[in-house]
Design a protein around this motif. Structure first.
Motif, mmCIF file in Angstrom:
data_model
loop_
_atom_site.group_PDB
_atom_site.id
_atom_site.type_symbol
_atom_site.label_atom_id
_atom_site.label_comp_id
_atom_site.label_asym_id
_atom_site.label_seq_id
_atom_site.Cartn_x
_atom_site.Cartn_y
_atom_site.Cartn_z
ATOM 1 N N UNK A 1 12.091 -0.831 65.095
ATOM 2 C CA UNK A 1 11.594 -2.196 64.954
ATOM 3 C C UNK A 1 11.012 -2.366 63.564
ATOM 4 N N UNK A 2 11.357 -3.450 62.900
ATOM 5 C CA UNK A 2 10.738 -3.822 61.632
ATOM 6 C C UNK A 2 9.618 -4.796 61.990
ATOM 7 N N UNK A 3 8.376 -4.388 61.698
ATOM 8 C CA UNK A 3 7.203 -5.157 62.124
ATOM 9 C C UNK A 3 6.432 -5.651 60.909
ATOM 10 N N UNK A 4 6.083 -6.922 60.928
ATOM 11 C CA UNK A 4 5.313 -7.528 59.844
ATOM 12 C C UNK A 4 3.883 -7.771 60.307
ATOM 13 N N UNK A 5 2.927 -7.567 59.393
ATOM 14 C CA UNK A 5 1.541 -7.900 59.670
ATOM 15 C C UNK A 5 0.620 -6.711 59.874
ATOM 16 N N UNK A 6 1.153 -5.496 59.942
ATOM 17 C CA UNK A 6 0.284 -4.331 60.099
ATOM 18 C C UNK A 6 -0.353 -4.000 58.748
ATOM 19 N N UNK B 1 6.152 -0.300 57.723
ATOM 20 C CA UNK B 1 6.340 -1.525 58.497
ATOM 21 C C UNK B 1 7.325 -1.352 59.632
ATOM 22 N N UNK B 2 7.341 -0.151 60.215
ATOM 23 C CA UNK B 2 8.307 0.132 61.270
ATOM 24 C C UNK B 2 7.669 0.800 62.476
ATOM 25 N N UNK C 1 0.138 -8.394 70.553
ATOM 26 C CA UNK C 1 -0.915 -7.823 69.704
ATOM 27 C C UNK C 1 -1.026 -8.549 68.370
ATOM 28 N N UNK C 2 -0.352 -9.692 68.258
ATOM 29 C CA UNK C 2 -0.439 -10.593 67.094
ATOM 30 C C UNK C 2 0.308 -10.088 65.859
ATOM 31 N N UNK C 3 1.393 -9.346 66.073
ATOM 32 C CA UNK C 3 2.271 -8.917 64.980
ATOM 33 C C UNK C 3 3.642 -9.536 65.183
ATOM 34 N N UNK C 4 4.448 -9.552 64.129
ATOM 35 C CA UNK C 4 5.759 -10.187 64.181
ATOM 36 C C UNK C 4 6.866 -9.128 64.066
ATOM 37 N N UNK D 1 15.283 -5.595 65.087
ATOM 38 C CA UNK D 1 15.386 -4.378 65.904
ATOM 39 C C UNK D 1 16.785 -3.828 65.714
ATOM 40 N N UNK D 2 16.832 -2.552 65.386
ATOM 41 C CA UNK D 2 18.148 -1.917 65.232
ATOM 42 C C UNK D 2 18.191 -0.611 66.008
#
Length: 69
Positions: free
Chosen positions: A5-10, A39-40, A61-64, A68-69
């Protein structure tokens, strides 16, 4: 099965911990390796876990989730 997962906001290790706990609470998720700097989240599943389930756990948890690969 493994999904990335590529996650933005952490922004910190506390963010990593929140995402890790949320993902590992999903039935069928064996382990989640979360990196704030990359960011993953790399998720290892022992059962079929949908991308929607993973996304919902992270967004709760308020992240974007950007992808997903």
């Amino acid at each position: 099965m493994q999904k990335t997962l590529k996650i933005e906001g952490m922004m910190c290790s506390h963010c990593e911990s929140k995402v890790k706990k949320a993902l590992e609470a999903i039935p069928g998720v064996q382990e989640a390796q979360v990196s704030q700097s990359a960011g993953t989240a790399v998720v290892v599943c022992t059962a079929d876990v949908s991308n929607e389930q993973l996304t919902q756990a992270v967004t709760a948890k308020k992240f974007h989730v950007a992808s997903i690969s």
